[in-house]
Design an enzyme around this catalytic site. Structure first.
Site, PDB file in Angstrom:
ATOM      1  N   ASN A  10       0.878  -1.174   0.000  1.00 21.97           N
ATOM      2  CA  ASN A  10       0.000   0.000   0.000  1.00 21.97           C
ATOM      3  C   ASN A  10       0.909   1.216   0.000  1.00 21.97           C
ATOM      4  OD1 ASN A  10      -1.740   2.088   0.613  1.00 21.97           O
ATOM      5  ND2 ASN A  10      -2.215   1.365   2.687  1.00 21.97           N
ATOM      6  N   TRP A  11       0.996   1.864  -1.144  1.00 21.20           N
ATOM      7  CA  TRP A  11       1.932   2.992  -1.267  1.00 21.20           C
ATOM      8  C   TRP A  11       1.399   4.271  -0.618  1.00 21.20           C
ATOM      9  CZ3 TRP A  11       4.968   3.391  -6.539  1.00 21.20           C
ATOM     10  CH2 TRP A  11       5.848   2.308  -6.628  1.00 21.20           C
ATOM     11  N   LYS A  12       0.113   4.256  -0.217  1.00 22.63           N
ATOM     12  CA  LYS A  12      -0.494   5.459   0.382  1.00 22.63           C
ATOM     13  C   LYS A  12      -0.257   6.663  -0.553  1.00 22.63           C
ATOM     14  CE  LYS A  12      -0.050   3.211   4.792  1.00 22.63           C
ATOM     15  NZ  LYS A  12       0.115   3.303   6.243  1.00 22.63           N
ATOM     16  N   HIS A  96      -9.329   1.098   5.012  1.00 25.09           N
ATOM     17  CA  HIS A  96      -8.052   1.295   5.706  1.00 25.09           C
ATOM     18  C   HIS A  96      -8.271   2.255   6.869  1.00 25.09           C
ATOM     19  CE1 HIS A  96      -3.990   2.531   6.597  1.00 25.09           C
ATOM     20  NE2 HIS A  96      -3.583   1.441   5.984  1.00 25.09           N
ATOM     21  N   GLU A  98      -6.645   4.661   7.908  1.00 27.13           N
ATOM     22  CA  GLU A  98      -6.429   6.085   7.595  1.00 27.13           C
ATOM     23  C   GLU A  98      -7.649   6.680   6.908  1.00 27.13           C
ATOM     24  OE1 GLU A  98      -2.610   5.563   5.655  1.00 27.13           O
ATOM     25  OE2 GLU A  98      -1.775   4.978   7.599  1.00 27.13           O
ATOM     26  N   GLU A 166      -5.131  -4.925  10.727  1.00 28.71           N
ATOM     27  CA  GLU A 166      -4.076  -3.927  10.918  1.00 28.71           C
ATOM     28  C   GLU A 166      -4.333  -3.154  12.204  1.00 28.71           C
ATOM     29  OE1 GLU A 166      -2.105  -2.731   6.933  1.00 28.71           O
ATOM     30  OE2 GLU A 166      -3.863  -1.485   7.243  1.00 28.71           O
ATOM     31  N   GLY A 172       2.950   2.150  10.694  1.00 28.21           N
ATOM     32  CA  GLY A 172       3.943   3.205  10.532  1.00 28.21           C
ATOM     33  C   GLY A 172       4.715   3.533  11.794  1.00 28.21           C
ATOM     34  N   SER A 211       3.676  -2.269  10.280  1.00 20.18           N
ATOM     35  CA  SER A 211       5.123  -2.361  10.507  1.00 20.18           C
ATOM     36  C   SER A 211       5.720  -3.707  10.116  1.00 20.18           C
ATOM     37  CB  SER A 211       5.465  -2.014  11.962  1.00 20.18           C
ATOM     38  OG  SER A 211       5.113  -0.662  12.230  1.00 20.18           O
ATOM     39  N   GLY A 232       2.895  -1.115   4.234  1.00 19.57           N
ATOM     40  CA  GLY A 232       2.953   0.299   3.873  1.00 19.57           C
ATOM     41  C   GLY A 232       4.375   0.706   3.548  1.00 19.57           C
ATOM     42  N   GLY A 233       5.046   1.293   4.528  1.00 17.68           N
ATOM     43  CA  GLY A 233       6.383   1.863   4.324  1.00 17.68           C
ATOM     44  C   GLY A 233       7.355   0.947   3.601  1.00 17.68           C
TER      45      GLY A 233
HETATM   46  P1  PGA Z   1       3.105   0.177   7.563  1.00 26.22           P
HETATM   47  O1  PGA Z   1       1.620   0.416   7.011  1.00 26.22           O
HETATM   48  O2  PGA Z   1       3.594  -1.102   6.944  1.00 26.22           O
HETATM   49  O3  PGA Z   1       3.879   1.380   7.093  1.00 26.22           O
HETATM   50  O4  PGA Z   1       3.015   0.073   9.037  1.00 26.22           O
HETATM   51  C1  PGA Z   1       0.722  -0.648   6.857  1.00 26.22           C
HETATM   52  C2  PGA Z   1      -0.579  -0.142   6.273  1.00 26.22           C
HETATM   53  O5  PGA Z   1      -1.064   0.917   6.683  1.00 26.22           O
HETATM   54  O6  PGA Z   1      -1.172  -0.801   5.389  1.00 26.22           O
END
Ligand code: PGA
Length: 249
Positions: A10-12, A96, A98, A166, A172, A211, A232-233
């Site tokens: 997930n590149w956000k 998600h 967010e 999640e 993050g 993470s 994500g990251g």
């Molecule tokens: P993260 O994000 O791997 O940067 O913790 C995961 C996500 O929000 O899908």
């Protein structure tokens, strides 16, 4: 039916046209690294879905991070599942944390979005997860089980729907639950899916996200009922994502 594992990036709100180099690198690493027992997906921002999908990176499916629940209409700035299918997306992440937090998305809305995704013949990745305050209050299972009950549509099958657990506080932050805590939540999600969808409940992939990185992927992915990762990251760099995929080689 055994779930098919999925490692999804997930590149956000990250990535430009120049990021195609990262996809090229990832496709190269998948080829050189040998067979992995998982599907691989990248969900870039909307602006890159069409370019990435039409470039066609071997072994990498392209998806999106959200969609509107309606097929078309007066919704300035929104993108429909039909548009994403048209652009070449195969998956759409919905719900998600967010989106739930920044855009006040409820589980009812998430379910409508997931239904829109399924109507287009795409796969929905439905996210659930507790906040730190909810975990501290001992409410983790209550929260994730009600989110999954309210967010996963009746039309869901193991072929069209993936659940992603999640924990909000792990996203993050570099912090993760213990493997035992992850396994507890995934076992509860599995039981809920079996209760609702009977035998088919066994076949849904349940991803862990929050993470995930190359150094912890192997132990997290080995936990019972963990069928892949939502990353994500660490999905922004081909080498890091490939290091996570390594858990499936
Ligand atoms: P993260 O994000 O791997 O940067 O913790 C995961 C996500 O929000 O899908």
């Amino acid at each position: 039916m055994k779930p098919t594992a999925l490692v999804a990036g997930n590149w956000k709100m990250n990535g430009l046209m120049s990021s195609q180099a990262e996809l090229e690198a990832l496709a190269g690493m998948l080829k050189d690294g040998g067979d992995a027992d998982c599907d691989v997906l990248i969900c870039p921002p909307f602006t890159l879905v069409s370019a990435f999908a039409s470039a066609g990176y071997a072994g990498v499916a392209i998806g999106a991070q959200d969609c509107h629940a309606a097929q078309s209409g007066a919704h300035t700035g929104d993108i429909s599942a039909e548009m994403l299918r048209d652009a070449g997306a195969k998956y759409v992440i919905v719900g998600h944390s967010e989106r739930r937090a920044d855009h006040a998305e409820t589980s009812a809305l998430v379910q409508d979005k997931a239904s829109a995704v399924l109507s287009e013949g795409l796969k929905a990745i439905v996210c659930v997860g507790e906040t730190e305050a909810e975990r501290d209050a001992g409410r983790t299972l209550d929260v994730v089980l009600s989110q999954v009950a309210e967010s996963v549509p009746a039309a869901a099958t193991p072929h069209n729907t993936i659940v992603a657990y999640e924990p909000v506080w792990a996203i993050g932050t570099g912090r993760t639950p213990t493997v035992a805590d992850v396994a507890d939540v995934h076992a509860a999600l599995r039981r809920a899916l079996i209760e609702r969808f009977e035998d088919a409940g066994e076949g849904f992939a349940i991803l862990y996200g929050g993470s995930v990185k190359p150094s912890n992927a192997k132990e997290l992915m080995a936990a019972d009922n963990v069928n892949g990762a939502l990353v994500g990251g660490a999905s922004l760099k081909a080498a890091d994502l490939n290091g996570i995929i390594e858990a499936y080689r």
